[in-house]
Scaffold this motif. Sequence first.
Motif, PDB file in Angstrom:
ATOM      1  N   LEU A 169      -2.635  13.374  -3.063  1.00 50.02           N
ATOM      2  CA  LEU A 169      -2.269  13.182  -1.667  1.00 50.02           C
ATOM      3  C   LEU A 169      -1.017  13.939  -1.265  1.00 50.02           C
ATOM      4  O   LEU A 169      -0.833  14.279  -0.105  1.00 50.02           O
ATOM      5  CB  LEU A 169      -2.099  11.694  -1.378  1.00 50.02           C
ATOM      6  N   ALA A 170      -0.149  14.177  -2.228  1.00 48.03           N
ATOM      7  CA  ALA A 170       1.093  14.844  -1.872  1.00 48.03           C
ATOM      8  C   ALA A 170       0.863  16.325  -1.646  1.00 48.03           C
ATOM      9  O   ALA A 170       1.603  16.989  -0.939  1.00 48.03           O
ATOM     10  CB  ALA A 170       2.121  14.661  -2.989  1.00 48.03           C
ATOM     11  N   ARG A 208       1.046   4.157  -2.796  1.00 49.88           N
ATOM     12  CA  ARG A 208       0.802   5.548  -2.450  1.00 49.88           C
ATOM     13  C   ARG A 208       1.944   6.444  -2.872  1.00 49.88           C
ATOM     14  O   ARG A 208       1.758   7.586  -3.279  1.00 49.88           O
ATOM     15  CB  ARG A 208       0.590   5.681  -0.934  1.00 49.88           C
ATOM     16  N   PHE A 226      -7.048  -0.154  -3.988  1.00 54.39           N
ATOM     17  CA  PHE A 226      -5.708   0.177  -4.479  1.00 54.39           C
ATOM     18  C   PHE A 226      -5.324  -0.659  -5.702  1.00 54.39           C
ATOM     19  O   PHE A 226      -4.482  -0.261  -6.476  1.00 54.39           O
ATOM     20  CB  PHE A 226      -4.658  -0.031  -3.383  1.00 54.39           C
ATOM     21  N   LEU A 262      -2.547  23.319   6.946  1.00 50.72           N
ATOM     22  CA  LEU A 262      -3.632  22.873   7.774  1.00 50.72           C
ATOM     23  C   LEU A 262      -4.082  23.958   8.750  1.00 50.72           C
ATOM     24  O   LEU A 262      -5.231  23.997   9.175  1.00 50.72           O
ATOM     25  CB  LEU A 262      -3.178  21.637   8.551  1.00 50.72           C
ATOM     26  N   ALA A 299      -2.989  14.368   6.515  1.00 53.69           N
ATOM     27  CA  ALA A 299      -4.347  14.490   5.964  1.00 53.69           C
ATOM     28  C   ALA A 299      -5.171  15.440   6.826  1.00 53.69           C
ATOM     29  O   ALA A 299      -5.015  15.473   8.036  1.00 53.69           O
ATOM     30  CB  ALA A 299      -5.006  13.118   5.920  1.00 53.69           C
ATOM     31  N   SER A 316       0.163  19.236  -0.156  1.00 53.33           N
ATOM     32  CA  SER A 316      -0.111  19.781   1.167  1.00 53.33           C
ATOM     33  C   SER A 316       0.053  21.295   1.099  1.00 53.33           C
ATOM     34  O   SER A 316       0.422  21.940   2.060  1.00 53.33           O
ATOM     35  CB  SER A 316       0.856  19.178   2.186  1.00 53.33           C
ATOM     36  N   GLY A 325      -5.244   7.750   7.514  1.00 54.79           N
ATOM     37  CA  GLY A 325      -3.891   7.304   7.217  1.00 54.79           C
ATOM     38  C   GLY A 325      -3.554   7.290   5.738  1.00 54.79           C
ATOM     39  O   GLY A 325      -2.478   6.882   5.348  1.00 54.79           O
ATOM     40  N   LEU A 326      -4.490   7.743   4.929  1.00 55.94           N
ATOM     41  CA  LEU A 326      -4.304   7.644   3.484  1.00 55.94           C
ATOM     42  C   LEU A 326      -3.216   8.592   2.985  1.00 55.94           C
ATOM     43  O   LEU A 326      -2.505   8.290   2.029  1.00 55.94           O
ATOM     44  CB  LEU A 326      -5.636   7.951   2.795  1.00 55.94           C
ATOM     45  N   ALA A 327      -3.103   9.752   3.597  1.00 52.93           N
ATOM     46  CA  ALA A 327      -2.111  10.726   3.163  1.00 52.93           C
ATOM     47  C   ALA A 327      -1.395  11.259   4.394  1.00 52.93           C
ATOM     48  O   ALA A 327      -1.991  11.372   5.463  1.00 52.93           O
ATOM     49  CB  ALA A 327      -2.795  11.884   2.440  1.00 52.93           C
ATOM     50  N   ARG A 329       0.832  -1.191   0.000  1.00 50.24           N
ATOM     51  CA  ARG A 329       0.000   0.000   0.000  1.00 50.24           C
ATOM     52  C   ARG A 329       0.872   1.247   0.000  1.00 50.24           C
ATOM     53  O   ARG A 329       0.624   2.212  -0.717  1.00 50.24           O
ATOM     54  CB  ARG A 329      -0.913  -0.005   1.240  1.00 50.24           C
TER      55      ARG A 329
END
Lengths: 510, 510
Positions: free
Chosen positions: A92-93, A34, A73, A99, B325, A95, B320-322, A30
């Motif tokens: 997903l990367a 990813r 997946f 946040l 997150a 960012s 936990g995917l990214a 996984r």
Amino acid sequence: MDYSLLFNAYAAQHGQQGWSRQRLLHACLRSAIRQGTLAAGTALAPSRALAEELGVARNTVLYAYEQLASEGFVQCDRRGTVVAAVPLQAALAQSAVPLAQAGLSQRMSNLRCSQPAAAPGGVPPPASQMGAFVPGVPALDQFPLAAWRRLLERAWRSLTPAQLNYGDPAGESPLRVAIADHLRAARGVVCDATQVFITDGTQSSLDLCLRALADVGDTIWIEHPGYAGALAAARGASLNVTGIEVDEEGIAPQPDDWLLRPPRLIYTTPSHQYPLGSVLSLRRRVALLDAARRAAALIIEDDYDSEFRHDGAPLSAMQGLAADAPVVYLGTFSKTMFPSLRIGFVVVPVALAPGFAQMRAHASARGRVGEQLALAEFLHSGQFARHVRRMRRLYRQRRDALVMAVQRHLGARVTLQGMSAGMHLVLCFKDESWRDEVISQQLLAHGIVAEALSAKAVQGGLALQGLVLGYAQVPAEQMDELIRRMAALLPPETTATARTSRRAQRKVKA
Amino acid sequence: MDYSLLFNAYAAQHGQQGWSRQRLLHACLRSAIRQGTLAAGTALAPSRALAEELGVARNTVLYAYEQLASEGFVQCDRRGTVVAAVPLQAALAQSAVPLAQAGLSQRMSNLRCSQPAAAPGGVPPPASQMGAFVPGVPALDQFPLAAWRRLLERAWRSLTPAQLNYGDPAGESPLRVAIADHLRAARGVVCDATQVFITDGTQSSLDLCLRALADVGDTIWIEHPGYAGALAAARGASLNVTGIEVDEEGIAPQPDDWLLRPPRLIYTTPSHQYPLGSVLSLRRRVALLDAARRAAALIIEDDYDSEFRHDGAPLSAMQGLAADAPVVYLGTFSKTMFPSLRIGFVVVPVALAPGFAQMRAHASARGRVGEQLALAEFLHSGQFARHVRRMRRLYRQRRDALVMAVQRHLGARVTLQGMSAGMHLVLCFKDESWRDEVISQQLLAHGIVAEALSAKAVQGGLALQGLVLGYAQVPAEQMDELIRRMAALLPPETTATARTSRRAQRKVKA
């Protein structure tokens, strides 16, 4: 793709967590998908081949593939097990949006800037502030822990499986009955069990009441200086806070306050004002009840430490002064038993009880049946009353020792307030140039916890400067030494205060 | 004034409460003053005379007088003890303004009208609704209560007096570590203990998060149909709720939703949507994470029953995917252990952990150290994992039995949804004219609890009509009989549905 290398590297990194090989393999693949090591469209090795390569059972590989498939997946097509075409890396990367933008709400950010709450309901002082003179913490080493443990064990042994389910949202019936009995007899509260709602402490009671009894933007009056926990709850409930000055007769709203800032709720500590310690006079109680009724406001009476009255028996609660008084009464076992118990209660007027019961069925989750039944028995058996009586004697001795020590070492520099009840008193500086927050910090640096009175300001500053000293945890025989050390750290008596205090002394003699 | 008459009448009324004579006398005189029987300005009998008249010790009278004086009901002047001139009767009798005017807030009145919450986090169903098919309640009779009691007793015996004090506002450290370890290994959550905050269940977690992460009037997306407890928390936090449709791939926001109703928070149950049971697909997860980041929104992932996946191992959490997150992860022990435990937790992103820690120091009171340490040991020792594995097998059997019974007795009239995981499934009516709330009421009248799907509507109604059946508490061998009884109470198959279902059956065969 060198699966062995991939797997061994991953296992070296994560193997120590005690995961099974199939979980490790699944997590490894996984992670590779990813990160793009296994790109979209890549056909994974056939399970039999991969099992041989890694030296694991084929089922291990099948399990990992099945998991990856169920998570989306990988997919199965005519080439076998293929990495799915989900734009994982790009999405997903990224960012880019920090946040923090989606961070804490404004209402809670406000909270963080304010002083931590300490006494009435229950918010803990920071870990660094345990020790002498922390207000709001009872003599923990005096609690009959073994007896309590026996009651707990008995209650737990009596539980049926059905009692592991969600409990009565109002609280367990035997506890509500025991609390109502206690309040009628010991606190002059007029209530029956249907008006009592169990919470997990005063902070929860406040959270509940402030949201249940007022809407966003409604005005709440809070004593100034007052309890920071009430202020925090008011902000959490998005209420509009008006601080109301306190004098030696307790909370003292002015006619203008009623006219210009009419309250929906009035938070008050009539038995022993927090922090100043004044007792709300009967005249004021009657006037407040009357005015609250006319204004259709509700009074929230926080009776946090009234069991401990040192001069005479405890005063009756305001709630019981009039039939159908517009008063919601809050109590807690944090002071009479111990804070980590996390059980408190709310007593609402008869007219509000059905609404509260319905509301709690929707918005609160109850349980802790074992603890509630043990507490009911602690009350019912008289062990609670016995412990409170013992603590009342102990705290009076400790108060006496503290008062004596202050008079001896600091008499010329300070006056005392709020000694008649509770577990703390206030030491007020005679010299108006002393800053309590500076002094509190200096004392803390020398290991003496003495909270600044200014930290209890509800709005604006305070003219009065002083220290709030909790004495319930300090043995009487240590008082003199502690206050002597404190006296040595405080500024010396100035000529001005010396003159004033000598004049005051002459007056007393005259 | 005939004090004997007064006192004896009062004692006859209140004496059975076990009060001492001095308390009785004090309460009697206070009551007489309040009612005007003893008017302002009246001089009370001298203590010696009254003691003789009543046949009590003089100290008893002195005590009562002293109490009355300290409460302000009497004063001492040259005539002796005189009833104070406080306008008591006028002020206290006046109940003209009814209390209802100062009643429940609008936000909580809203709450009372909505359906009671039932499954994810934790609000109990009404007492009348315990029994077969209540969703959200685990098999309570299967919990290893004796083992849990032993851990509790051991934890309590290990406590020092200092541990009776307010606990760490984030929760006890050993429990935070044990939860982080468990989540990393079993749920694929990327976290360490500093991100874990202990609460007293999902409802508390929601209350905390919704107020901490959004301001009054901010928009929260809630799955529609969805969890009523989330709706209640959103109303309590004065948020603006947008219901987002759910399909077989889970929550399905439309581009318009992002444009016109951009969320600050998104509440979702990706592992097993409540109530429909769909699993949020990987494609949707990635898209949701991506879009949430762009919108600076936070996702609240409620992972309430994901430990129980019946086909394959549990799916990993979205959190936990990214890396990093924008997800706040909620968990509870209400489903895996038992609801009355009242322990849940929140896992916040690394960037928010310091803010949460500070905030909780102000606005939450923590404790329950014994329970927290016992739970840490339950997790750490592997007893938790063992119990969960056992329940997973049990619930799978119960689900299989339920599915079989439904196919046998109701196959032509309903379809099933959400069977792959958790402790409930949804039985959807084929005949669109059936009204689930009517049918649910009819079943309840015959002792079968089967909640209407419509009760989970978040905004407006639901096109889909059906019943939410919790099966965790129902022994497999009882399923057939229960569903047979239910089938007899449901409307018969109509010609239209019969035709459709025969056509569907032919298709399947083809």
